[in-house]
Motif scaffolding. Structure first.
Motif, PDB file in Angstrom:
ATOM      1  N   MET A 144       0.817  -1.181   0.000  1.00  0.00           N
ATOM      2  CA  MET A 144       0.000   0.000   0.000  1.00  0.00           C
ATOM      3  C   MET A 144       0.874   1.263   0.000  1.00  0.00           C
ATOM      4  SD  MET A 144      -2.891   1.316   2.717  1.00  0.00           S
ATOM      5  CE  MET A 144      -2.027   0.653   4.083  1.00  0.00           C
ATOM      6  N   ARG A 145       1.892   1.284   0.827  1.00  0.00           N
ATOM      7  CA  ARG A 145       2.775   2.458   0.856  1.00  0.00           C
ATOM      8  C   ARG A 145       3.469   2.679  -0.475  1.00  0.00           C
ATOM      9  NH1 ARG A 145       6.146   1.683   6.202  1.00  0.00           N
ATOM     10  NH2 ARG A 145       5.171  -0.331   6.160  1.00  0.00           N
ATOM     11  N   ASP A 146       3.816   1.588  -1.124  1.00  0.00           N
ATOM     12  CA  ASP A 146       4.458   1.707  -2.436  1.00  0.00           C
ATOM     13  C   ASP A 146       3.509   2.354  -3.449  1.00  0.00           C
ATOM     14  OD1 ASP A 146       6.748   0.501  -1.464  1.00  0.00           O
ATOM     15  OD2 ASP A 146       6.258  -1.474  -2.266  1.00  0.00           O
ATOM     16  N   THR A 147       2.244   1.974  -3.396  1.00  0.00           N
ATOM     17  CA  THR A 147       1.258   2.548  -4.311  1.00  0.00           C
ATOM     18  C   THR A 147       1.057   4.030  -4.024  1.00  0.00           C
ATOM     19  OG1 THR A 147       0.150   0.412  -4.463  1.00  0.00           O
ATOM     20  CG2 THR A 147      -1.099   2.339  -5.203  1.00  0.00           C
ATOM     21  N   LEU A 148       0.965   4.387  -2.750  1.00  0.00           N
ATOM     22  CA  LEU A 148       0.832   5.800  -2.377  1.00  0.00           C
ATOM     23  C   LEU A 148       2.048   6.597  -2.839  1.00  0.00           C
ATOM     24  CD1 LEU A 148      -0.652   5.396   1.200  1.00  0.00           C
ATOM     25  CD2 LEU A 148      -1.831   6.283  -0.823  1.00  0.00           C
ATOM     26  N   ALA A 149       3.221   6.024  -2.698  1.00  0.00           N
ATOM     27  CA  ALA A 149       4.448   6.688  -3.142  1.00  0.00           C
ATOM     28  C   ALA A 149       4.443   6.859  -4.665  1.00  0.00           C
ATOM     29  CB  ALA A 149       5.678   5.897  -2.696  1.00  0.00           C
ATOM     30  N   GLU A 150       3.944   5.861  -5.380  1.00  0.00           N
ATOM     31  CA  GLU A 150       3.865   5.960  -6.843  1.00  0.00           C
ATOM     32  C   GLU A 150       2.887   7.054  -7.276  1.00  0.00           C
ATOM     33  OE1 GLU A 150       5.450   4.510  -9.514  1.00  0.00           O
ATOM     34  OE2 GLU A 150       6.850   3.840  -7.983  1.00  0.00           O
ATOM     35  N   ILE A 151       1.776   7.167  -6.567  1.00  0.00           N
ATOM     36  CA  ILE A 151       0.803   8.220  -6.875  1.00  0.00           C
ATOM     37  C   ILE A 151       1.461   9.589  -6.708  1.00  0.00           C
ATOM     38  CG2 ILE A 151      -1.314   9.366  -6.084  1.00  0.00           C
ATOM     39  CD1 ILE A 151      -2.375   6.515  -5.392  1.00  0.00           C
ATOM     40  N   GLU A 152       2.150   9.778  -5.605  1.00  0.00           N
ATOM     41  CA  GLU A 152       2.799  11.066  -5.351  1.00  0.00           C
ATOM     42  C   GLU A 152       3.925  11.336  -6.351  1.00  0.00           C
ATOM     43  OE1 GLU A 152       1.636  13.509  -3.506  1.00  0.00           O
ATOM     44  OE2 GLU A 152      -0.006  12.103  -3.236  1.00  0.00           O
ATOM     45  N   GLU A 202      -8.910  10.513  -4.181  1.00  0.00           N
ATOM     46  CA  GLU A 202      -9.845   9.495  -3.703  1.00  0.00           C
ATOM     47  C   GLU A 202      -9.161   8.137  -3.594  1.00  0.00           C
ATOM     48  OE1 GLU A 202     -13.581   8.114  -2.346  1.00  0.00           O
ATOM     49  OE2 GLU A 202     -12.854  10.160  -2.658  1.00  0.00           O
ATOM     50  N   LEU A 203      -8.359   7.790  -4.560  1.00  0.00           N
ATOM     51  CA  LEU A 203      -7.616   6.536  -4.526  1.00  0.00           C
ATOM     52  C   LEU A 203      -6.691   6.489  -3.313  1.00  0.00           C
ATOM     53  CD1 LEU A 203      -6.887   3.841  -5.797  1.00  0.00           C
ATOM     54  CD2 LEU A 203      -5.282   5.071  -7.285  1.00  0.00           C
ATOM     55  N   ALA A 204      -5.963   7.560  -3.066  1.00  0.00           N
ATOM     56  CA  ALA A 204      -5.073   7.616  -1.907  1.00  0.00           C
ATOM     57  C   ALA A 204      -5.867   7.502  -0.614  1.00  0.00           C
ATOM     58  CB  ALA A 204      -4.261   8.911  -1.933  1.00  0.00           C
ATOM     59  N   LYS A 205      -7.018   8.150  -0.555  1.00  0.00           N
ATOM     60  CA  LYS A 205      -7.870   8.085   0.641  1.00  0.00           C
ATOM     61  C   LYS A 205      -8.322   6.642   0.889  1.00  0.00           C
ATOM     62  CE  LYS A 205     -12.242   9.877   2.387  1.00  0.00           C
ATOM     63  NZ  LYS A 205     -13.400  10.697   2.064  1.00  0.00           N
ATOM     64  N   ILE A 206      -8.747   5.961  -0.146  1.00  0.00           N
ATOM     65  CA  ILE A 206      -9.180   4.568  -0.021  1.00  0.00           C
ATOM     66  C   ILE A 206      -8.040   3.682   0.463  1.00  0.00           C
ATOM     67  CG2 ILE A 206      -9.905   2.526  -1.354  1.00  0.00           C
ATOM     68  CD1 ILE A 206     -11.599   4.540  -3.055  1.00  0.00           C
ATOM     69  N   LEU A 207      -6.862   3.916  -0.057  1.00  0.00           N
ATOM     70  CA  LEU A 207      -5.705   3.097   0.312  1.00  0.00           C
ATOM     71  C   LEU A 207      -5.260   3.319   1.752  1.00  0.00           C
ATOM     72  CD1 LEU A 207      -3.636   3.393  -2.965  1.00  0.00           C
ATOM     73  CD2 LEU A 207      -4.783   1.346  -2.095  1.00  0.00           C
ATOM     74  N   THR A 208      -5.591   4.473   2.327  1.00  0.00           N
ATOM     75  CA  THR A 208      -5.150   4.760   3.694  1.00  0.00           C
ATOM     76  C   THR A 208      -6.215   4.452   4.746  1.00  0.00           C
ATOM     77  OG1 THR A 208      -5.790   7.080   3.471  1.00  0.00           O
ATOM     78  CG2 THR A 208      -3.497   6.511   2.994  1.00  0.00           C
TER      79      THR A 208
END
Length: 53
Positions: free
Chosen positions: A1-9, A46-52
């Motif tokens: 999950m953190r990797d995905t959030l980092a990729e989004i940013e 929204e995607l980041a919110k769902i992931l967190t």
């Protein structure tokens, strides 16, 4: 999950003001957040919110 959030940013940083253009370049007509009532930026939010949650 953190990797995905980092990729989004990372994607946001690298795209800068050309976020919509970069999404289109990457995904073409296969992905259009406007069809779901979002802007590109609000979709990523929204995607980041769902992931967190």
């Amino acid at each position: 999950m953190r990797d995905t959030l980092a990729e989004i940013e990372k994607f946001r940083r690298e795209a800068g003001e050309k976020l919509d253009e970069k999404i289109y370049d990457a995904y073409g007509f296969d992905f259009n957040p406007v069809l779901w009532g979002y802007t590109t930026s609000s979709f990523l939010d929204e995607l980041a919110k769902i992931l967190t949650t």
